[in-house]
Design an enzyme around this catalytic site. Sequence first.
Site, PDB file in Angstrom:
ATOM      1  N   GLU A  32     -11.963   3.174   6.176  1.00  0.00           N
ATOM      2  CA  GLU A  32     -10.817   3.527   6.780  1.00  0.00           C
ATOM      3  C   GLU A  32     -10.984   4.924   6.916  1.00  0.00           C
ATOM      4  O   GLU A  32      -9.791   5.696   6.351  1.00  0.00           O
ATOM      5  CB  GLU A  32      -9.513   2.973   5.641  1.00  0.00           C
ATOM      6  CG  GLU A  32      -8.170   2.879   7.573  1.00  0.00           C
ATOM      7  CD  GLU A  32      -7.148   2.083   6.770  1.00  0.00           C
ATOM      8  OE1 GLU A  32      -6.836   1.904   7.285  1.00  0.00           O
ATOM      9  OE2 GLU A  32      -6.528   2.765   5.578  1.00  0.00           O
ATOM     10  N   ASP A  72      -5.463   2.034  -1.996  1.00  0.00           N
ATOM     11  CA  ASP A  72      -6.055   3.381  -1.110  1.00  0.00           C
ATOM     12  C   ASP A  72      -6.207   4.725  -1.806  1.00  0.00           C
ATOM     13  O   ASP A  72      -5.530   5.648  -1.684  1.00  0.00           O
ATOM     14  CB  ASP A  72      -5.640   4.004   1.003  1.00  0.00           C
ATOM     15  CG  ASP A  72      -6.623   4.569   1.884  1.00  0.00           C
ATOM     16  OD1 ASP A  72      -7.268   5.287   1.185  1.00  0.00           O
ATOM     17  OD2 ASP A  72      -6.293   3.978   2.664  1.00  0.00           O
ATOM     18  N   GLN A 121      -9.517   0.973  -0.528  1.00  0.00           N
ATOM     19  CA  GLN A 121      -9.899   1.308   0.494  1.00  0.00           C
ATOM     20  C   GLN A 121     -10.399   3.207   0.650  1.00  0.00           C
ATOM     21  O   GLN A 121     -10.231   3.764  -0.302  1.00  0.00           O
ATOM     22  CB  GLN A 121      -8.760   1.707   1.425  1.00  0.00           C
ATOM     23  CG  GLN A 121      -8.682   0.249   2.719  1.00  0.00           C
ATOM     24  CD  GLN A 121      -7.297   0.230   3.689  1.00  0.00           C
ATOM     25  OE1 GLN A 121      -6.155   0.919   2.894  1.00  0.00           O
ATOM     26  NE2 GLN A 121      -7.332  -0.763   4.546  1.00  0.00           N
ATOM     27  N   GLU A 168       0.912  -1.528  -0.470  1.00  0.00           N
ATOM     28  CA  GLU A 168      -0.042  -0.268  -0.167  1.00  0.00           C
ATOM     29  C   GLU A 168       1.394   1.098  -0.037  1.00  0.00           C
ATOM     30  O   GLU A 168       1.694   1.058   1.177  1.00  0.00           O
ATOM     31  CB  GLU A 168      -1.378   0.218   0.917  1.00  0.00           C
ATOM     32  CG  GLU A 168      -2.042   1.007   1.018  1.00  0.00           C
ATOM     33  CD  GLU A 168      -2.131   1.568   2.484  1.00  0.00           C
ATOM     34  OE1 GLU A 168      -3.792   2.158   2.666  1.00  0.00           O
ATOM     35  OE2 GLU A 168      -1.999   0.816   3.449  1.00  0.00           O
TER      36      GLU A 168
END
Length: 265
Positions: free
Chosen positions: A243, A181, A207, A146
């Site tokens: 998140e 993300d 995310q 990530e």
Amino acid sequence: MIRLAANLSMLFNEHAFIDRFAAAAEAGFKGVEYLFPYAFAAEELRHALAEAQLEQVLFNLPPGDWDAGERGLASLPGREGEFRDSLIEGLRYAETLNCPRIHAIAGLLPQGADADTVAEHHAIYISNLRYAAREAAKVGRDILIEPINTRDMPGFFLSRQAQAMAVLEEVGADNVKLQFDLYHCQIMDGDLLRHLERQFSAIGHIQIAGVPTRHEPDVGEVHYPALFERMGTLGYSGWVGCEYRPQAETRAGLGWGKPWGLTDR
């Protein structure tokens, strides 16, 4: 249909951690993720998942000394043995929790790192990811990487989408994938729809959070309904991890998710 997973490290903090599973299920979530499971016995977490009829979709490998400021081991020179031990522990939890993917956190560069230091971290990162891929493949798990923005996490080794894609190509393992993300991507790179499209085949998990404050997804500069629509037309069948940090009580801020099965009542 977009499948939303609650990040229990950030959502439902008005409850004790074990009670967050039931709270997430009552709010309409079908899956959960969180940073780390290791403060609890794997069987206790498995029971909480089963009681709430939830899927465990993601967690991170042990990060080193988190309280001392460490943020992952995967790129740290001299810590290869500790990384391998962390992988064993993470895979053990993944088996008990029936979790198909775990994130190998890259770690921090030392302050003022020069080009040689960056190159050393890169070489260790590639080697550790290849090892993790082989071990995870034996038990049918995916390893995720990530990119994390350097505003929230200064010095993080992996921060750009292009860097992550180059790492995936160099590692060359089918079970090492991108944890995409959208919050971090917007801060570092922007152009979210194009990144989603270009990187789609490499994505193992997505995310979301509002930008720039990391509150609810309907707060800030990103229009998530358009991104969800594009995920659907691309055929995304994975999870979308929520998140973010609620502005107040978690349930009160879930109105944004009603079209995708959440309830704020």
